[in-house]
Design an enzyme around this catalytic site. Sequence first.
Site, PDB file in Angstrom:
ATOM      1  N   LYS A  34       0.837  -1.203   0.058  1.00 49.81           N
ATOM      2  CA  LYS A  34      -0.001   0.055  -0.032  1.00 49.81           C
ATOM      3  C   LYS A  34       0.710   1.190   0.193  1.00 49.81           C
ATOM      4  O   LYS A  34       0.568   2.279  -0.405  1.00 49.81           O
ATOM      5  CB  LYS A  34      -0.856  -0.120   1.222  1.00 49.81           C
ATOM      6  CG  LYS A  34      -1.958  -1.172   0.890  1.00 49.81           C
ATOM      7  CD  LYS A  34      -3.067  -1.019   2.034  1.00 49.81           C
ATOM      8  CE  LYS A  34      -4.166  -2.006   1.672  1.00 49.81           C
ATOM      9  NZ  LYS A  34      -3.684  -3.395   1.731  1.00 49.81           N
TER      10      LYS A  34
HETATM   11  C1  LIG Z   1      -4.404  -4.527   0.947  1.00 55.71           C
HETATM   12  C2  LIG Z   1      -3.513  -5.717   0.792  1.00 55.71           C
HETATM   13  C3  LIG Z   1      -3.938  -6.947   0.243  1.00 55.71           C
HETATM   14  C4  LIG Z   1      -5.176  -6.908  -0.842  1.00 55.71           C
HETATM   15  O1  LIG Z   1      -5.024  -6.012  -1.733  1.00 55.71           O
HETATM   16  P1  LIG Z   1      -6.160  -5.392  -2.522  1.00 55.71           P
HETATM   17  O2  LIG Z   1      -6.092  -4.353  -3.369  1.00 55.71           O
HETATM   18  O3  LIG Z   1      -7.373  -4.941  -1.587  1.00 55.71           O
HETATM   19  O4  LIG Z   1      -6.782  -6.514  -3.487  1.00 55.71           O
HETATM   20  C5  LIG Z   1      -2.957  -7.805  -0.080  1.00 55.71           C
HETATM   21  N1  LIG Z   1      -2.109  -7.963   0.820  1.00 55.71           N
HETATM   22  C6  LIG Z   1      -1.908  -7.315   1.518  1.00 55.71           C
HETATM   23  C7  LIG Z   1      -0.649  -7.228   2.642  1.00 55.71           C
HETATM   24  C8  LIG Z   1      -2.659  -5.799   1.759  1.00 55.71           C
HETATM   25  O5  LIG Z   1      -2.086  -4.902   2.602  1.00 55.71           O
END
Ligand SMILES: *Cc1c(COP(=O)(O)O)cnc(C)c1O
Length: 516
Positions: A114
């Site tokens: 993120k």
């Molecule tokens: C947010 C997140 C995901 C999922 O990603 P999306 O964009 O919601 O599909 C997977 N792994 C981690 C570690 C995350 O923080």
Amino acid sequence: MKYRSTRGKSSGQSFENVVLEGLASDGGLYIPEHLPSLPTDWQTAWAQLSFPQLATEIISLFVGDDLTHDEVKRLVTKSYSTFDTTEVTPMVDLDPTTNTYILELFHGPTFAFKDVALQFLGNLFEFFLERRNAQKASNEPTHRITVVGATSGDTGSAAIYGLRGKKNVSVFILHPKGRVSPIQEAQMTAVLDANVHNVSITGTFDDCQDIVKQLFGRPAFKKDHSLGAINSINWARILAQITYYFYAYFTLVRQGVVNPKPVFVVPSGNFGDILAGYYAQSIGLPVGKLVIATNENDILDRFLRSGKYEKNSDQGVHATPSPAMDILVSSNFERFLWYLARDNEVPSTVSLTSPEQAASDIIQRWMDQLKADGAFAVSDKALEAARQSFWSSRCSDADTYATIAKHYANGKSSYLLDPHTAVGVYVAEKLRADIDKLGSGNVHTICLSTAHPAKFSEAVLKAVNDNGHHLDFQSILPPPFVGLLEKPKRCIECENSVDAIAKIIVDQAAADSTSQ
Ligand SMILES: *Cc1c(COP(=O)(O)O)cnc(C)c1O
């Protein structure tokens, strides 16, 4: 470049408005009115670019007149200077015998993917606000925004690191007291910048989310405080993620692969990460297939099998070892559904005049059905079309642990997967035979790695040590995590009450605006 809402009641919006507004006022998600085209020589001109250079080229295609190329370059360079490697998203071998790679997206300040989007979003917010304020007369109040979000761990820390110290931005992140992993709680509350406000609620994650929804549902409060959203419905987050699909492609090219057509396997929850891959493909990146990997919260996998998008409401959300993917519905899926509706569900009589509005009407109907009945279904034609871009599979909790253990014990090729990444790797291995058929045995499979294993150390250590190893917590910590639990922390405790939270926001945001 203008943007429209998937629900059809807002269009002609600028990039800047779309970023600052987050969700469209009709409840839809913003998408570009037209997709840009790549420069005809992109495959040669971009091949040697660094990650920030590549991000500058790609993001510039989507911002219209709101940012110059140079402004994008400055924002992007600043955003990725916080990563611990100049490659930003390096690619490593997982299994050379099957051309399987890991694309490490966790080299940002909070060690989760993120950061790639939220480091950029924080700088964008600051830039747009400063520019708006510079145009104001000195007696006008400054334009500020108040970001309010709920977190069970990952999004909160990435948002805090994206927004800490940003001018004219106050951040309030609500988490359930005592229900966030110690490392994640420390990551959030050890940030002492004045504009960052952690609030721990005596309640659950759902209580936190409810409070945020209620605050956004108070029109006067929303307007007075210019509430801003940082969850993955914000278009800028999707946009920033498109870069690493191109970067991975060029990494293969630089390793000597001729005309790669990689398969990307993406551990998915809210469908933001993999949606960026869909946009990369839509504007021209050669992609073999985008593979959705879900944990036991498998609404996306069930959709790809049946054409029915159905909440699993009897059981609710299932708590798994990959908690950042524990969702009932995937908020970004609506964006993909809009394209699916436009190209497959609009009757040909309408499609010549306004297929966009017709697609939005279909989306509105589907979302109403989802709310009323917990499900809707698409046509066979649409399902076939969805399978042209996406494959899917799911990974159980037991298989998640087993996959971590297997790759850790893999001799010289030992690799420590975090539980989210393990879901993707499991799915890549499960679909191996089908993937190979896509390119007569010469396919490159890129598994997106969404978190550093230390972030989810409990699950990782359990997986490894239950299988006879003796891995200890300290040994997997990246340097910034060492001593984190002992650092000074700041956090406001609050009862589970929307009025009490509203008061905290009013008081603290007022203090922030006088101190900045
Ligand atoms: C947010 C997140 C995901 C999922 O990603 P999306 O964009 O919601 O599909 C997977 N792994 C981690 C570690 C995350 O923080």
